[in-house]
Design an enzyme around this catalytic site. Structure first.
Site, PDB file in Angstrom:
ATOM      1  N   THR A 171      44.055 -43.618-117.022  1.00  0.00           N
ATOM      2  CA  THR A 171      42.847 -44.345-117.415  1.00  0.00           C
ATOM      3  C   THR A 171      42.895 -44.629-118.911  1.00  0.00           C
ATOM      4  O   THR A 171      43.250 -43.767-119.705  1.00  0.00           O
ATOM      5  CB  THR A 171      41.578 -43.549-117.079  1.00  0.00           C
ATOM      6  OG1 THR A 171      41.448 -43.450-115.659  1.00  0.00           O
ATOM      7  CG2 THR A 171      40.336 -44.232-117.630  1.00  0.00           C
ATOM      8  N   PHE A 173      40.787 -45.445-122.202  1.00  0.00           N
ATOM      9  CA  PHE A 173      39.468 -45.298-122.813  1.00  0.00           C
ATOM     10  C   PHE A 173      39.444 -46.051-124.134  1.00  0.00           C
ATOM     11  O   PHE A 173      40.483 -46.206-124.792  1.00  0.00           O
ATOM     12  CB  PHE A 173      39.158 -43.820-123.104  1.00  0.00           C
ATOM     13  CG  PHE A 173      38.965 -42.979-121.876  1.00  0.00           C
ATOM     14  CD1 PHE A 173      37.689 -42.646-121.435  1.00  0.00           C
ATOM     15  CD2 PHE A 173      40.055 -42.490-121.162  1.00  0.00           C
ATOM     16  CE1 PHE A 173      37.509 -41.865-120.301  1.00  0.00           C
ATOM     17  CE2 PHE A 173      39.879 -41.709-120.031  1.00  0.00           C
ATOM     18  CZ  PHE A 173      38.599 -41.398-119.601  1.00  0.00           C
TER      19      PHE A 173
END
Length: 278
Positions: A171, A173
């Site tokens: 992921t 960010f």
């Protein structure tokens, strides 16, 4: 001490990313992305750490709609390897599990395990929240898919470790701040994030992006968003390899502005090393 707002509960992936970026930070968990951004806008937090993309699930819904309206700036990015453990109450066994709780994205990223177990699933607001719910229930029939840190935080046993479908699950960010803090060294690998709306003329998008193509500038992402209910106007979000102080990117941005009714540079920030090693 830096106060970091994030969506979710302690022990979540967002909390892990926050501490990786700011090891001694004060946490400000928030119920939603909008609340996390508002915390920075109102001065309750110094920065917000927000997920924007996942390698398995794609872009995080709602975030890109919130960013241009927040008035905040991207000052950094961070790539986190995503790991999920199946965890239950102390003493529980895998054979006892009947129901697995987690965030909808986590359930989607652990389909192989869920098919194998044949368990029913319940969607929670947050992965770490699912672990907390299981701890509060105290029922061995309920388990949670959550980041490894959540097991220790909520006193759960790990029934199966690293159960994500894709071992490369990652992921991305971004860190958002009230102040731009644009990267100052054009010689270092840099990313530039831009929102824009094109003029209502034929081939406007093609012409607006032509400067990037003719200058050999790489766009790593382009996404469109409808504005309002009329479906007549679109806003675009692009991520660009390079720094606006570099001549070729400056010229491409000038061309973008010529064919656009709105252009906003959302951030100029160092490219994370994962971009070259991932």
């Amino acid at each position: 001490m830096t106060t970091v707002a994030y969506q979710g509960e302690p022990g979540s992936n967002s909390a892990t990313a926050a501490h990786a970026l700011y090891p001694a930070c004060a946490e400000l968990p928030c119920t939603g992305f909008e609340q996390a951004l508002d915390a920075v806008t109102l001065g309750d937090a110094d920065v917000a750490v927000i997920p924007v993309d996942n390698s398995a699930a794609g872009r995080v819904a709602d975030v890109h709609h919130l960013l241009p309206e927040s008035g905040l700036y991207i000052v950094a990015e961070y790539f986190l390897a995503i790991r999920f453990d199946l965890m239950g109450v102390p003493g529980a066994t895998l054979d006892q599990v009947e129901c697995v709780r987690s965030h909808v994205h986590a359930l989607g990223q652990c389909r192989k395990l869920l098919r194998e177990g044949g368990w029913r699933t319940l969607v929670s607001d947050d992965t770490a929240g699912a672990a907390r719910e299981v701890a509060e229930l105290g029922d061995p029939r309920h388990a949670a898919l959550a980041p490894p840190a959540a097991a220790g935080l909520y006193g759960l046993d790990v029934l199966r470790a690293e159960v994500e479908d894709d071992p490369d699950n990652t992921t991305r960010f971004v860190v958002l701040s009230r102040d731009p803090a644009f990267a100052t060294d054009p010689g270092q690998p840099t990313m530039t994030s831009v929102f824009f709306s094109v003029r209502n003329i034929p081939s406007a998008l093609y012409k607006a992006l032509g400067g990037f193509a003719s200058s050999g500038i790489n766009l790593t992402k382009i996404e469109s968003y409808q504005i309002g209910a009329g479906l007549g106007a679109s806003r675009f979000y692009v991520e660009i390899e390079g720094h606006p102080d570099e001549e070729r990117l400056a010229l491409a941005l000038d061309e973008l502005r010529f064919f656009s009714s709105e252009v906003r540079v959302l951030g100029v920030y160092p490219a994370h090393p994962h971009r070259t090693t991932g």
